[in-house]
Design a protein around this motif. Structure first.
Motif, PDB file in Angstrom:
ATOM      1  N   TYR A 178       1.148   1.165   1.405  1.00  0.00           N
ATOM      2  CA  TYR A 178      -0.243   1.564   1.196  1.00  0.00           C
ATOM      3  C   TYR A 178      -1.209   0.482   1.681  1.00  0.00           C
ATOM      4  O   TYR A 178      -0.843  -0.676   1.781  1.00  0.00           O
ATOM      5  N   SER A 179      -2.449   0.905   1.903  1.00  0.00           N
ATOM      6  CA  SER A 179      -3.480  -0.052   2.317  1.00  0.00           C
ATOM      7  C   SER A 179      -3.776  -1.056   1.196  1.00  0.00           C
ATOM      8  O   SER A 179      -4.315  -2.122   1.453  1.00  0.00           O
ATOM      9  N   LYS A 187      -6.844   5.180  -5.068  1.00  0.00           N
ATOM     10  CA  LYS A 187      -7.048   6.054  -3.906  1.00  0.00           C
ATOM     11  C   LYS A 187      -6.626   5.391  -2.584  1.00  0.00           C
ATOM     12  O   LYS A 187      -7.022   5.828  -1.510  1.00  0.00           O
ATOM     13  N   LYS A 189      -4.853   4.366   0.784  1.00  0.00           N
ATOM     14  CA  LYS A 189      -4.255   5.251   1.793  1.00  0.00           C
ATOM     15  C   LYS A 189      -2.800   4.903   2.017  1.00  0.00           C
ATOM     16  O   LYS A 189      -2.455   3.716   2.117  1.00  0.00           O
ATOM     17  N   LYS A 190      -1.971   5.901   2.182  1.00  0.00           N
ATOM     18  CA  LYS A 190      -0.611   5.607   2.645  1.00  0.00           C
ATOM     19  C   LYS A 190      -0.678   5.487   4.162  1.00  0.00           C
ATOM     20  O   LYS A 190      -1.314   6.289   4.827  1.00  0.00           O
ATOM     21  N   LEU A 191      -0.045   4.457   4.702  1.00  0.00           N
ATOM     22  CA  LEU A 191      -0.124   4.223   6.146  1.00  0.00           C
ATOM     23  C   LEU A 191       1.046   4.916   6.844  1.00  0.00           C
ATOM     24  O   LEU A 191       2.164   4.858   6.358  1.00  0.00           O
ATOM     25  N   THR A 237       6.354   5.316   5.802  1.00  0.00           N
ATOM     26  CA  THR A 237       5.658   4.426   6.742  1.00  0.00           C
ATOM     27  C   THR A 237       6.651   3.802   7.723  1.00  0.00           C
ATOM     28  O   THR A 237       7.723   3.366   7.312  1.00  0.00           O
ATOM     29  N   ARG A 249      -8.036   0.622  14.018  1.00  0.00           N
ATOM     30  CA  ARG A 249      -8.483   0.058  12.749  1.00  0.00           C
ATOM     31  C   ARG A 249      -8.533  -1.468  12.792  1.00  0.00           C
ATOM     32  O   ARG A 249      -7.693  -2.117  13.405  1.00  0.00           O
ATOM     33  N   ASP A 400     -12.949   0.965   4.369  1.00  0.00           N
ATOM     34  CA  ASP A 400     -12.312   2.248   4.658  1.00  0.00           C
ATOM     35  C   ASP A 400     -10.794   2.232   4.353  1.00  0.00           C
ATOM     36  O   ASP A 400      -9.973   2.617   5.172  1.00  0.00           O
ATOM     37  N   GLN A 402      -9.550   3.673   1.548  1.00  0.00           N
ATOM     38  CA  GLN A 402      -9.243   4.723   0.560  1.00  0.00           C
ATOM     39  C   GLN A 402      -9.250   6.093   1.206  1.00  0.00           C
ATOM     40  O   GLN A 402      -9.917   6.306   2.207  1.00  0.00           O
ATOM     41  N   VAL A 403      -8.547   7.006   0.575  1.00  0.00           N
ATOM     42  CA  VAL A 403      -8.690   8.405   0.985  1.00  0.00           C
ATOM     43  C   VAL A 403      -9.942   8.936   0.287  1.00  0.00           C
ATOM     44  O   VAL A 403     -10.291   8.488  -0.800  1.00  0.00           O
ATOM     45  N   ASN A 404     -10.611   9.875   0.921  1.00  0.00           N
ATOM     46  CA  ASN A 404     -11.865  10.342   0.324  1.00  0.00           C
ATOM     47  C   ASN A 404     -11.622  11.401  -0.743  1.00  0.00           C
ATOM     48  O   ASN A 404     -10.667  12.109  -0.711  1.00  0.00           O
TER      49      ASN A 404
END
Ligand code: ASP
Ligand code: MG
Length: 404
Positions: A178-179, A187, A189-191, A237, A249, A400, A402-404
């Motif tokens: 994850y991030s 929240k 993000k999974k990469l 991942t 990114r 940026d 997180q997932v929204n």
């Protein structure tokens, strides 16, 4: 046939039911036409329990015997998995590190793999067997059983994949990388993919999903490493070479580490010899220093701060006592409610202003930082632990992550 190395962690083989489920997963991959090498950790908390038993006898157990003891954990899990594979009608064999040709050297409980003699593994693969190898262990030149340090099964798996020149799949109880740690950033993000370099930084900075050494090995031999969940079919991942899919990114992830002891030496007369005396003393006590900062000289005096792991508290105490004798005017203080927060991203190599952005976010949120260090692909800050959550929340939004 292509070979696949799959590794399953302790939780994934924590019960008999789970071992049966792992067997089915391995069989599925075998049925796709692959030669299978499976590396296992010990069941659940077995390794911890074995160490506890030894410590009930001796506070400082003999290291050779400790290796002998903890290596048994993996022998249980590999034998059980192999029994399950046989039960489902598949030919399989479990091998200890020694039987799998895993040669090590170094100090007991902290060994390194020096080479793997694949003869036996290849023979069994050639005869159609699923080969199940005990992770975390090997054999040294004296013929003694050794272990690779906690979490070492990842290294066993990647080293085998490197030698077999194949992909390595690491299965665990999390969905992937994850991030940020989902426990502090729900929240996150999974990469889909992360470069070796970023993963190495994240692992050493405390991301904790995979052993750093294993990622280094993958990087060195360019072995793609897939990290995913044992149960269920969510996509994990891929840890691999940096490529254009990652280029967009700037920041890939954020890590925090609470295992930080910050030592400040006040009132140091400003002479380079004094600084050398201080750091010599620290080195003499084998204290592994992470961040260092020094104030600008004021009336001939400076203050120096550095951080290390809280594991080194006792050594720090000793070093401080000795220093106080050599330099009676100094004052040494320690702070332990400190968090090291780092942002990591290979895109930073080409992008300016990341540090400035973080400084602004800290300023907007009244977060004081104590020290800053940078590498080519990361920037780390020490902050008060009480500000950690606030800092993570603000950075996750602004960068940026997180997932929204
Ligand atoms: N069983 C060992 C440990 O708990 C090795 C591993 O799980 O990777 O550290
Ligand atoms: Mg592990």
């Amino acid at each position: 046939m292509t070979v696949v190395v799959q590794k399953f962690g302790g939780t994934s083989v924590g019960t008999i039911e789970r071992i049966k489920a792992v067997a089915k997963k391995v069989i599925e991959r075998k049925e796709q036409g692959n030669d299978m090498v499976v590396v296992l950790s010990a069941m659940g908390k077995t390794t911890d329990e074995l160490i506890t038993m030894a410590k009930e006898i001796s506070p400082n157990p003999n290291k050779r015997e400790l290796d002998m003891l903890v290596a048994t954990g993996e022998q249980i899990s590999i034998a059980l998995l192999s029994i399950a594979l046989h039960e489902y009608g598949y030919d399989s064999i479990s091998l200890t590190g020694f039987q799998a040709g895993i040669k090590t050297n170094g100090l007991h409980t902290k060994n390194q793999i020096t080479d793997i003699d694949l003869k036996n593994v290849k023979k069994h693969l050639g005869e159609g067997r699923i080969v199940v190898v005990a992770g975390f262990q090997g054999i040294n030149e004296k013929g003694d059983i050794t272990t690779l340090g906690r979490g070492g099964s990842d290294t066993t798996a990647v080293a085998l994949a490197a030698k077999l020149e194949c992909i390595c799949e690491i299965y665990t109880d999390v969905e992937g990388i994850y991030s940020a740690d989902p426990r502090i950033c729900p929240k996150a993000k999974k990469l889909d993919a992360i470069s070796y370099e970023e993963m190495m930084e994240m692992a050493s900075l405390g991301a904790g999903v995979m052993e750093t050494r294993a990622v280094e090995l993958g990087y060195k031999y360019n072995i793609p490493i897939y990290v995913g969940m044992t149960h269920g079919d969510k996509k994990g991942t891929m840890i691999k070479e940096y490529d254009e899919t990652m280029e967009g990114r700037v920041i890939t992830g954020l890590t925090t580490n609470d295992d930080v002891l910050m030592i400040t030496v006040n009132n140091v007369e400003y002479k380079s010899k004094n600084i050398a005396v201080i750091f010599d003393k620290i080195a003499k006590h084998s204290i592994n220093i992470d961040m260092i900062s020094q104030t600008a000289p004021f009336e001939g005096y400076v203050n120096i701060s550095f951080t290390c792991s809280t594991d080194d508290s006792y050594s720090v105490e000793m070093a401080a006592k000795e220093l106080q004798i050599d330099m009676p005017e100094i004052e040494v203080s320690r702070e332990s409610n400190i968090t090291k927060l780092s942002v990591v991203g290979i895109g930073m190599m080409k992008q300016f202003g990341v540090a400035a952005k973080v400084f602004n976010i800290f300023a907007d949120n009244n977060i004081e930082f104590k020290q800053v260090t940078t590498s080519e692909i990361s920037i780390s800050y020490t902050i008060n632990s009480s500000d950690k959550q606030k800092a993570v929340n603000a950075l996750a939004v602004a960068l940026d992550l997180q997932v929204n």
